[in-house]
Scaffold this motif. Structure first.
Motif, PDB file in Angstrom:
ATOM      1  N   LEU A 236      24.854 -16.790  17.165  1.00 17.15           N
ATOM      2  CA  LEU A 236      23.948 -16.873  15.721  1.00 17.15           C
ATOM      3  C   LEU A 236      24.653 -16.417  14.695  1.00 17.15           C
ATOM      4  O   LEU A 236      25.310 -15.286  14.611  1.00 17.15           O
ATOM      5  CB  LEU A 236      22.680 -16.155  16.272  1.00 17.15           C
ATOM      6  CG  LEU A 236      21.722 -16.801  17.560  1.00 17.15           C
ATOM      7  CD1 LEU A 236      20.576 -16.003  17.598  1.00 17.15           C
ATOM      8  CD2 LEU A 236      21.516 -18.091  17.333  1.00 17.15           C
ATOM      9  N   ALA A 237      24.276 -17.181  13.504  1.00 18.26           N
ATOM     10  CA  ALA A 237      24.787 -16.793  11.990  1.00 18.26           C
ATOM     11  C   ALA A 237      24.002 -15.984  11.360  1.00 18.26           C
ATOM     12  O   ALA A 237      22.613 -16.365  11.260  1.00 18.26           O
ATOM     13  CB  ALA A 237      25.397 -18.101  11.678  1.00 18.26           C
ATOM     14  N   PRO A 238      24.704 -14.852  11.066  1.00 21.93           N
ATOM     15  CA  PRO A 238      23.413 -13.959  10.069  1.00 21.93           C
ATOM     16  C   PRO A 238      23.348 -14.611   8.780  1.00 21.93           C
ATOM     17  O   PRO A 238      24.152 -15.380   8.297  1.00 21.93           O
ATOM     18  CB  PRO A 238      24.192 -12.513   9.875  1.00 21.93           C
ATOM     19  CG  PRO A 238      25.282 -12.864  11.227  1.00 21.93           C
ATOM     20  CD  PRO A 238      25.432 -14.147  11.466  1.00 21.93           C
ATOM     21  N   ARG A 239      22.168 -14.424   8.231  1.00 21.78           N
ATOM     22  CA  ARG A 239      21.738 -15.093   6.940  1.00 21.78           C
ATOM     23  C   ARG A 239      20.309 -14.530   6.469  1.00 21.78           C
ATOM     24  O   ARG A 239      19.931 -13.708   7.224  1.00 21.78           O
ATOM     25  CB  ARG A 239      21.621 -16.767   6.979  1.00 21.78           C
ATOM     26  CG  ARG A 239      20.609 -17.083   8.015  1.00 21.78           C
ATOM     27  CD  ARG A 239      20.739 -18.558   8.029  1.00 21.78           C
ATOM     28  NE  ARG A 239      19.994 -19.089   6.930  1.00 21.78           N
ATOM     29  CZ  ARG A 239      19.782 -20.339   6.854  1.00 21.78           C
ATOM     30  NH1 ARG A 239      19.814 -21.240   8.117  1.00 21.78           N
ATOM     31  NH2 ARG A 239      19.196 -20.929   5.779  1.00 21.78           N
ATOM     32  N   THR A 240      19.978 -15.007   5.440  1.00 25.25           N
ATOM     33  CA  THR A 240      18.756 -14.633   4.868  1.00 25.25           C
ATOM     34  C   THR A 240      17.770 -15.737   4.858  1.00 25.25           C
ATOM     35  O   THR A 240      18.144 -17.021   4.754  1.00 25.25           O
ATOM     36  CB  THR A 240      18.753 -13.735   3.559  1.00 25.25           C
ATOM     37  OG1 THR A 240      19.214 -14.583   2.374  1.00 25.25           O
ATOM     38  CG2 THR A 240      19.164 -12.493   3.495  1.00 25.25           C
ATOM     39  N   TRP A 241      16.570 -15.639   5.054  1.00 23.71           N
ATOM     40  CA  TRP A 241      15.592 -16.736   4.927  1.00 23.71           C
ATOM     41  C   TRP A 241      14.410 -16.272   4.345  1.00 23.71           C
ATOM     42  O   TRP A 241      13.725 -15.135   4.978  1.00 23.71           O
ATOM     43  CB  TRP A 241      15.313 -17.171   6.502  1.00 23.71           C
ATOM     44  CG  TRP A 241      14.322 -18.183   6.663  1.00 23.71           C
ATOM     45  CD1 TRP A 241      14.477 -19.577   6.229  1.00 23.71           C
ATOM     46  CD2 TRP A 241      13.147 -18.230   7.496  1.00 23.71           C
ATOM     47  NE1 TRP A 241      13.490 -20.274   6.839  1.00 23.71           N
ATOM     48  CE2 TRP A 241      12.788 -19.397   7.486  1.00 23.71           C
ATOM     49  CE3 TRP A 241      12.677 -17.229   8.289  1.00 23.71           C
ATOM     50  CZ2 TRP A 241      11.497 -19.677   8.137  1.00 23.71           C
ATOM     51  CZ3 TRP A 241      11.301 -17.818   9.000  1.00 23.71           C
ATOM     52  CH2 TRP A 241      10.933 -18.929   8.947  1.00 23.71           C
ATOM     53  N   TYR A 242      14.004 -16.474   3.048  1.00 17.75           N
ATOM     54  CA  TYR A 242      12.807 -16.150   2.418  1.00 17.75           C
ATOM     55  C   TYR A 242      13.205 -14.395   2.129  1.00 17.75           C
ATOM     56  O   TYR A 242      12.218 -13.731   1.964  1.00 17.75           O
ATOM     57  CB  TYR A 242      11.570 -16.278   2.850  1.00 17.75           C
ATOM     58  CG  TYR A 242      11.361 -17.716   3.138  1.00 17.75           C
ATOM     59  CD1 TYR A 242      10.712 -18.303   1.664  1.00 17.75           C
ATOM     60  CD2 TYR A 242      11.524 -18.536   4.019  1.00 17.75           C
ATOM     61  CE1 TYR A 242      10.407 -19.621   1.879  1.00 17.75           C
ATOM     62  CE2 TYR A 242      11.310 -19.998   3.919  1.00 17.75           C
ATOM     63  CZ  TYR A 242      10.643 -20.434   3.072  1.00 17.75           C
ATOM     64  OH  TYR A 242      10.441 -21.892   3.121  1.00 17.75           O
TER      65      TYR A 242
ATOM     66  N   GLY B 130      32.256 -23.893   5.650  1.00 16.67           N
ATOM     67  CA  GLY B 130      32.740 -23.198   6.600  1.00 16.67           C
ATOM     68  C   GLY B 130      32.828 -21.584   6.414  1.00 16.67           C
ATOM     69  O   GLY B 130      31.627 -21.175   6.361  1.00 16.67           O
ATOM     70  N   ALA B 131      33.839 -20.932   6.477  1.00 19.74           N
ATOM     71  CA  ALA B 131      34.091 -19.663   6.685  1.00 19.74           C
ATOM     72  C   ALA B 131      33.329 -18.898   5.315  1.00 19.74           C
ATOM     73  O   ALA B 131      32.941 -17.879   5.328  1.00 19.74           O
ATOM     74  CB  ALA B 131      35.450 -19.079   6.727  1.00 19.74           C
TER      75      ALA B 131
ATOM     76  N   LEU C  25      19.396 -20.712  -1.177  1.00 14.87           N
ATOM     77  CA  LEU C  25      20.146 -21.982  -1.299  1.00 14.87           C
ATOM     78  C   LEU C  25      20.956 -22.254  -2.555  1.00 14.87           C
ATOM     79  O   LEU C  25      22.074 -22.751  -2.292  1.00 14.87           O
ATOM     80  CB  LEU C  25      18.946 -23.024  -1.261  1.00 14.87           C
ATOM     81  CG  LEU C  25      17.914 -22.985  -0.072  1.00 14.87           C
ATOM     82  CD1 LEU C  25      16.769 -23.987  -0.272  1.00 14.87           C
ATOM     83  CD2 LEU C  25      18.506 -23.382   1.171  1.00 14.87           C
ATOM     84  N   ARG C  26      20.655 -21.885  -3.551  1.00 11.21           N
ATOM     85  CA  ARG C  26      21.622 -22.088  -4.559  1.00 11.21           C
ATOM     86  C   ARG C  26      22.785 -20.998  -4.468  1.00 11.21           C
ATOM     87  O   ARG C  26      23.893 -21.497  -4.762  1.00 11.21           O
ATOM     88  CB  ARG C  26      21.089 -21.514  -6.084  1.00 11.21           C
ATOM     89  CG  ARG C  26      20.147 -22.562  -6.691  1.00 11.21           C
ATOM     90  CD  ARG C  26      19.536 -22.395  -8.115  1.00 11.21           C
ATOM     91  NE  ARG C  26      18.939 -21.010  -8.084  1.00 11.21           N
ATOM     92  CZ  ARG C  26      17.481 -20.971  -7.982  1.00 11.21           C
ATOM     93  NH1 ARG C  26      16.952 -22.127  -7.672  1.00 11.21           N
ATOM     94  NH2 ARG C  26      16.765 -19.860  -7.947  1.00 11.21           N
ATOM     95  N   SER C  27      22.692 -19.792  -3.919  1.00  7.25           N
ATOM     96  CA  SER C  27      23.977 -19.114  -3.903  1.00  7.25           C
ATOM     97  C   SER C  27      24.936 -19.730  -2.898  1.00  7.25           C
ATOM     98  O   SER C  27      26.143 -19.120  -2.932  1.00  7.25           O
ATOM     99  CB  SER C  27      23.521 -17.636  -3.315  1.00  7.25           C
ATOM    100  OG  SER C  27      23.226 -17.692  -2.099  1.00  7.25           O
ATOM    101  N   THR C  28      24.673 -20.364  -2.021  1.00  9.51           N
ATOM    102  CA  THR C  28      25.475 -20.909  -1.045  1.00  9.51           C
ATOM    103  C   THR C  28      25.839 -22.361  -1.099  1.00  9.51           C
ATOM    104  O   THR C  28      26.521 -23.139  -0.536  1.00  9.51           O
ATOM    105  CB  THR C  28      25.032 -20.836   0.406  1.00  9.51           C
ATOM    106  OG1 THR C  28      23.798 -21.533   0.474  1.00  9.51           O
ATOM    107  CG2 THR C  28      24.813 -19.564   0.949  1.00  9.51           C
ATOM    108  N   LYS C  29      25.259 -23.082  -2.448  1.00  6.89           N
ATOM    109  CA  LYS C  29      25.496 -24.465  -2.766  1.00  6.89           C
ATOM    110  C   LYS C  29      27.087 -24.733  -3.044  1.00  6.89           C
ATOM    111  O   LYS C  29      27.664 -23.845  -3.811  1.00  6.89           O
ATOM    112  CB  LYS C  29      24.677 -24.909  -3.989  1.00  6.89           C
ATOM    113  CG  LYS C  29      24.698 -26.383  -4.203  1.00  6.89           C
ATOM    114  CD  LYS C  29      23.933 -26.587  -5.120  1.00  6.89           C
ATOM    115  CE  LYS C  29      24.044 -28.062  -5.415  1.00  6.89           C
ATOM    116  NZ  LYS C  29      23.166 -28.702  -6.611  1.00  6.89           N
TER     117      LYS C  29
END
Length: 151
Positions: A74-80, A34-35, A26-30
């Motif tokens: 679907l958007a790739p991301r990480t979750w935990y 958008g892109a 969460l901090r890394s994308t604060k």
């Protein structure tokens, strides 16, 4: 101590590490929008896959390929720390590696937003220890059902 905490209803060391990892995600994308945000989340997802070994890496790589081909919306991301794929910010499908919590097998899991409903009961998590043609096709089918293309 960690075993005592977990036995007493607290979090294990692995669970606490996962929560810290989520906070860092969460901090890394604060502040990103958008892109830029999507690029950062894709990078994190690919790094999470690349960090895996053995069967975990094989399954996560195949899931990434399947989602990219069957549900590119679907958007790739990480979750935990898990490689995950989200719709409108909500995770739909993810891979929980066996190595993360020292389990016998990794799982492909689906969150509440996945359209897998099948009567009064249905599976939302699937143990995967290897990828062959049958597994690959089943993953494709599940991802297509879980995340149909927007109209």
């Amino acid at each position: 101590m960690a075993d005592e905490d977990a036995a007493a209803g607290g979090f294990s060391d692995d669970e606490r590490a996962a929560v810290r990892q989520r906070a860092e995600e969460l901090r890394s994308t604060k502040g990103l929008k958008g892109a830029a945000r999507l690029a950062k989340e894709l990078e994190a997802c690919l790094e999470a896959v690349d960090a895996l070994e053995g069967a975990d890496r094989l399954v996560a790589t195949e899931l990434h390929r399947v989602v990219t081909e069957e549900a590119p919306h679907l958007a790739p991301r990480t979750w935990y720390g898990f490689p995950s794929y989200a719709r409108d910010g909500d995770v739909v499908v993810f891979y929980q590696p066996a190595a993360k919590f020292g389990t016998r097998y990794g799982t492909v899991g689906f969150q509440e937003g996945a359209a897998l409903d099948d009567g009064p009961m249905w599976a939302t998590s699937f143990a995967v220890v290897d990828v062959d043609d049958a597994v690959r096709e089943r993953l494709r089918e599940l991802v297509r059902r879980a995340a149909p293309a927007p109209a």
